[in-house]
Each structure stands twice: as structure tokens, then as C-alpha cells.
Design an enzyme around this catalytic site. Sequence first.
Site, PDB file in Angstrom:
ATOM      1  N   GLY A  49      10.877 -14.900  21.785  1.00 56.93           N
ATOM      2  CA  GLY A  49      10.616 -13.650  21.090  1.00 56.93           C
ATOM      3  C   GLY A  49       9.248 -13.111  21.453  1.00 56.93           C
ATOM      4  CG  ASP A 165      -2.576 -23.921  18.355  1.00 56.00           C
ATOM      5  OD1 ASP A 165      -3.293 -24.564  19.144  1.00 56.00           O
ATOM      6  OD2 ASP A 165      -1.869 -22.966  18.708  1.00 56.00           O
TER       7      ASP A 165
END
Length: 687
Positions: A49, A165
Site C-alpha cells: 500500500g 522503530d
Amino acid sequence: MICCLNPDCQNPQNLDGKEFCQSCNTPLIPLLRNRFRVIRVLSDEGGFGRTYLSEDTDKLNECCVIKQLAPKFQGTWSQKKAMQLFSEEAKLLQELGEHPQIPTLLAYFEQDNCLYLVQQFIDGNNLLKELQLRKSYRDWDLQSILLDLLPILKFIHSRGVIHRDIKPENIIRRKTDGRLTLIDFGSSKQLTAKIQKKSGTSIGSHGYSAIEQIRDGKAYPASDLFGLGATCFHLLTGISPFQLWMEYGYSWVKNWQDYLRCPLSHELAQIIDKLLQIDIQHRYQWADEVIRDLSKHYTHLLAPASNSFLPTSAKKVDFYPQKYFLIRNLVLIVGTIVFLGLGEFGYRKFDQLQMVIFSSLHPLQRSKPNSEVVLYQPPQKHVERVGLLKTISMKNDLVSSIAISSDNKTIASSGKNLIKLWNMNTGQQISVLKGHTQKVNVVAISPDGKTLVSGSDDYTIKIWKLSTKKVIHTLNIHTDVVHAVAISKDGKTLVSASDDKTIKVWNLGTGKLIRTLKGHSYWVRSVAISPNNFTLASGSFDKTIKLWNLTQEKPIHTLTPNSQTVTSLAFSPDGKILASASRDRKIKLWNIGTGKEIRTLAGQDNNVTSLAFSHDGKTLVSGNRNCMECDYSIKSNIKLWDVATGEELAPFTKNTNTVTSLAFSADGKILVSGEENNKIKVWRFSR
């Protein structure tokens, strides 16, 4: 312009008025969900996506970010994993968006076989872009960055979430006030989840992610702190940790100071060194530890990111963020020139000088001439009604919920995947109930004291016989996490609520399902049964409260207290008043007979996690989340309220951590609170 939503389209920009994409011939969608106008692509998500910049037409075309999940390979493990992470990201943003430095979730929906997540747009540059523009950072820059980011990490870790992250691209400095915002929770996980489900699975960015995350697929709060240390290294040196990782693995960490371009204070070097320890045992474990070490040498503590986190009296303080940053930059420029020729001695002296100047300029410390700024002023009406009797501390466990037996002798607490029973008089542990496979969110004890009920992340409800400490029934009809249970006053009926959006009514004695109540459109997180044994109240993430007759399947009333999630509910002893709390930090009292609001309790500073009425119904007790960004002279995470007037009564003078649960003893003389710091506190309560 109108943007094509085909994730494989090579040229997605199209002129307004076109029905099909000029590049790939895909039908164009003018408005997603008849609301969001997609403007352009921000980033590609590797075949799953894209992320788009969009406009919200319901909010005067306010900018927002839309993340799209459109996996190519239906039915594969990768597609299922991507959908799971995408759904988890939406849930996390819903949970964590209350923090002013985390983007707010605006919508989550499916359209044309794609999933879409809409979140707040943060206008500003990420730290990687900022590094490219300014080229270098110095000691004091890193100290400010750390003190801005660490409270955010403390916030998410306290809620059981690891970001996984942390890197410059995922940290944005807002243009409006210069504060840092943490983005991209797509890799986040609940601490209690089984992170390693497939051999070799790892999530994160090489060079920034700790060795236990990349090698074993396991992540802890300390793993995020390694990412923070690697981010600091990148900003200080201009060298990407990914490049070093590709060439040297993790060995570069041992001599990271060899890459420095400018001198670094010994204190800050020690802190970054401990953040970058390869062995997790030698690394900082919690953000609090880093904040404590920084605060020993650096006194310029940042103000809260939004004064909505401050009490009403503190909001009167004048904030001048733009002027503050202009003065800050001027001090840095002039100071650098003055001390340029003085070497390391001059650098250290200037570091101390700018701390003093910044502290004097700090908005929370600045006041008008001949006046005093008051950040927190407790109510003048003070009566000593609560006293601490004892504290029960436990190691390596959580306190998500508590309940008290009717004989006032036993406290039940839920935690990871266990239920613990405690002697309320001595504080000693009696026994441990094992049976759930995941975190136990809630416990309740029947009025006769013979039965205990527990609801868990494993989708089950267990009914225990307290005398034998054995499971009588396991109820496994819910299809998602169970967060709330309630037992009727007569002990015959059990009600459970789940993230599957349903409420189930059970016969407590037999464990048989009586009926399922459907009406909420999102997770149901709170339920309460009136003393008359017939009226049920439920609160949901759909921002409504519903009142039900337990003998019927349709709600009697739907109450809309505000535009925020309902977090807690409690009935008064006479059953005439319902108290509700929601994430706009408001407590409301409702007339059950009419379904109308009676009043809103004023002066609430933090999010309310739990409510309990005193036995005479005159006092309402609220348990609150700890506001880690605030600097109050008194931190009252338990508050007492006069039900008749709505005024706050005696504030607690003892510090309490985030309160997860409250319960009164059967005689009303004892109040027990469960706290997020693995403690149970027993309080004397006088009317």
C-alpha cells in the site's frame, strides 16, 4: 489534483474531473468514505500500500495522513501478518493518541478491499531532514531532544507498548511549537503479546534496532532506548547507523565516540554509551532511568507539549514558544562566537551558562513582575478523610484490576496471566490462580464471597470457586479480548464486555449464556450493574454509554457524554445516579430515570481509569492516570468528589502512580487501589 489509489500506479497524479487514472486506467475516487480527498503520495509501503497526504472535508479541508493497506497476495502469511499489524496500529493510535506528541487516530475503515487508517497530519520536518538542513548537532541540542522524547517513550512503555522503530525519520519537529512528535506505530507490539511467532521474524530498522530485536524478534522498553541512542549517534556524527551495521554489524557500537565530529560532555557521553550497550542487561531498562541521569546535569526541563495537560490554574501562565526559540537560538549563536577560542573549558562553561539562561526563560518558571505563578493550587476545602494503611508490592507483575471479598479479608488482583490472592490485613500473598494464557484484564468477586470471575486477553472468562481455588467454568464465546465484567447484587447474573463489540449476559451459577447484547459499534471496555439487578450501563470506544434492561436485548437509552472514549462507569448505591469518565478528562453524573446529565465534575486534570462510589453515595472516588509531562506540587492520582455539589474534596497528599482499579470494602471503611507500578495500596476511608 486527484490521486490514484492503485498502489502500483507509476504516475498517480491526475487532473480534477477525471474518472479514470491517466496512467493505469484505475477508476478514481474523489472522496474516500465520502469525506477524505487524497492529494498526493507521501511514501510507498513496499507493495502493501501507500501513505497519502489528504484533506478532511468534514474539517474545513484540514490536512491528514491516510495509510493504505492493499496486499497483493491474498491468503498468504505475509498478507495476514500485514493486516494484523495494520489493525494493531489503529488500536494503538486510538489508545495512545491522548498524548499531545503522538498523532491522533481520526478514522479506520475498509473500502474496495483495502484497509485505510486516517491519522493527524504533523506539519514539520523529521529529524533526518532537519539534520540535512542544519548539518550538525551539539551537546545541548541532544539534551533537549532526549528530554523531549523520553517522556513520550515513558508514556507508551507504561501502557505496555514498544515502538520498535525509533529512528530520525520517525521523529518530527512540529513547526507550531518546536516540540518532537513520535510517529509510525505500525511496528509496535503489546509487551504481553507473543512477538516471536515465526522463526527469523524481526521488525525494525537495521542499525537502529537492538540486537535482541533483529536476532531474536524480541523487543523490550530497553530496545526502544537503543534506537534512541542510535538516533543520537546519527545526529551527532551525520553517519547512518545502517551504513555502519552493513559494514561492521554491531561492533561499531563499542567505539562509537571515534566518529564524533564535535566534543561531547563526559556526562552526555556516558548516557549515550549506556543507551548503546549491545547487551540488554547493561543497557538502560526504562526511560525514567535516563531522565534521572540527565536531570542530574541538565536543569532545563521542557514544558508539557500541550497546556491541556495542565491544571486550570497553570493554563494562566503565558506561553511564548516562538519567542522562546528565537532567544534560545540567539544565545547559542552569540555564545558560540564568544567561547569559540576558549576550547573545551569554554565549551563546558557555555554549556552551564545556557542551562541557566534557558531555565530562567522557561515558560513554567517565568512570571510577571511582583507576581507569583502558581502551577497547582489544591482546593481550599480540606478534610483528612483518607489515610494509607499499607502497601503491597509485587515483583515482575502487573496490577490491572482488583476486587475485595465480602468478608473484607481477601484482595484479588489480576496481572500478566495470573490472579493473586492477598490477605488484606497482613498484605501477605495467599495463593496464585493459574489458568489464563494471556494477560488478565479484570477480576470481580461475587457478593457472597464464594466466586471469583476473571476476563482475559485470551478471549475467555473463567469462574473460580474461591474455597478450592479451582476453575468451575470457562466461558469462551467472545471472539476478542475481554476487558470488563460485572456481577449483579443478588449474585445471580454475570455480565461481560469485549473488544468484539458485544456484551454477554450469563447465569453465574451455571455458566450458561442468557443473551447477547449488540448495539455498540466499537470495543466495549466498561460495564456496571445497578443495585436493582436489572439495569446495565455499558461504555464503549464508540464514545457512547448505553443503558439496558438485562431482560431485553435493546438499549433503553443511549447517552453521548462527549466526543471521547468512555473509560469507566459506576452506579450510586441507590441506583439513581450513574457516574461516567471519558478521555476528555471529564467525569459526568447522569440521572438514570431520565437519561439526562446532572452535572460535570470540574477540575479533572488527567484521564480517569476507574470510579467508585462511597457506601453512603455522597462521595465519588476517581483513579487517574499519572500525567508524566506535568510538574505539579501535588500529584493526586486519586481524587474525592462531592456528589451533591460536584466539587473536589480532600486531595491525596501522598504520591500515587497511575491507578488502574478502585474497590471499596463491604463496610465502606476501606478503599483499595491498584497501581501501574505493581503496587496495591490499602487506605482507611472515613465518611
